[in-house]
Design an enzyme around this catalytic site. Structure first.
Site, PDB file in Angstrom:
ATOM      1  N   GLU A 146       0.859  -1.188   0.000  1.00  0.00           N
ATOM      2  CA  GLU A 146       0.000   0.000   0.000  1.00  0.00           C
ATOM      3  C   GLU A 146       0.890   1.231   0.000  1.00  0.00           C
ATOM      4  OE1 GLU A 146      -2.732   0.121   3.248  1.00  0.00           O
ATOM      5  OE2 GLU A 146      -3.639  -1.821   2.780  1.00  0.00           O
TER       6      GLU A 146
ATOM      7  N   ASP B 222      -6.048   9.247   9.843  1.00  0.00           N
ATOM      8  CA  ASP B 222      -4.681   8.903  10.205  1.00  0.00           C
ATOM      9  C   ASP B 222      -4.237   9.565  11.499  1.00  0.00           C
ATOM     10  OD1 ASP B 222      -3.982   7.243   7.968  1.00  0.00           O
ATOM     11  OD2 ASP B 222      -4.107   9.042   6.746  1.00  0.00           O
TER      12      ASP B 222
END
Length: 277
Positions: free
Chosen positions: A49, A60
């Site tokens: 990824e 995040d």
């Protein structure tokens, strides 16, 4: 068969789970990012990824937010990330690549053009964390037309009523979010993972990879036994960040440290089921 489907099928035949690695593109600079990317398959990454840096990464935690800022400072753009994948594909044809990020850079690039260009350079799938299935009409036809898997996040809070809608819009693999909250802030509750994955598996034949909150080889091994793969991101980002100099620049330790961490995770994942038998 897509590269993602082929890789998970091969690993199932081998009797082991996948190590899915996440690092932010252009962190801390393009050259270092590419060198790490090129070294990941040999270090043991089964699926890669690449984070597409964005200024408002709401899913995040602090570590990946900082990585995104370093990437943006180094000049990362959606086009730049695609070019990074193009260079990676010049020497590596088999390892699946998934871009993970947010919808705004894709929208600015142009949805149809982005999906076509991503497929052309060798991207295999997209994880767009802020586009739920109910709002994906603008992108799903273009991912489908270009053979890109659209990988969905399923959280512990996803209920039985909504699960079919999410699963019905998912291809490639399912990304099971092991914690509630943002990335890298705490570890998963491993006692609850097995029943949660078993319940999910009753609804789908797609592989399931567990992410968010997996930091150590031991935790990755548990995830790889419980599901079909373990996703490790923040631990790799933190490993990279710890090697940077005072100005945030790469040092001689950056690449070997990250690839060494991947190797230790891969070793744990590859022996996990045999050890658990």
């Amino acid at each position: 068969m897509s590269r993602i489907a082929a890789r998970f099928a091969a690993l199932k035949k081998e009797g082991r789970g996948a190590l899915v690695t996440f690092l932010t593109g252009f962190d801390p600079d393009r050259a270092t990012s590419l060198e790490i990317l090129q070294g990941l398959p040999a270090a043991g990454a089964d699926v890669i990824e690449i984070g597409v840096p964005f200024t408002d990464p709401m899913a995040d935690g602090p570590s990946i937010q900082k990585a995104g800022l370093r990437g943006l400072k180094a000049g990362a753009t959606a086009r730049g990330i695609l070019d990074l994948v193009r260079e990676f594909r010049a020497t590596e044809k088999d390892t699946p690549v998934v871009l993970m990020g947010y919808y705004n850079p894709i929208l600015v690039y142009g949805v149809a053009r982005f999906c076509a260009d991503a497929a052309a350079v060798g991207v295999d799938g997209l994880i767009i964390v802020d586009v739920p299935p109910e709002e994906a009409d603008e992108i799903e036809p273009h991912t489908s037309a270009n053979g890109l898997d659209l990988i969905r996040l399923i959280a512990p809070t996803t209920d039985e009523a909504r699960l079919p809608r999410v699963l019905g819009a998912t291809t490639g693999f399912i990304y099971y979010v092991a914690i509630t909250g943002i990335t890298g802030t705490r570890s998963a509750d491993y006692a609850s993972l097995a029943p949660a994955i078993a319940a999910l598996k009753r609804h789908t034949d797609l592989p399931v990879a567990i992410g968010f909150g997996i930091r150590s080889p031991e935790q990755a091994a548990i995830a790889a036994v419980t599901a079909d793969g373990a996703v490790v991101g923040t631990a790799l980002v933190d490993t990279l960040a710890a090697t940077l100099d005072a100005e945030g620049r790469a040092t001689a330790e950056t690449v070997p440290a990250v690839l060494g961490k991947v190797s230790s995770l891969a070793q744990a994942v590859r022996t996990a089921r045999r050890a658990a038998a």
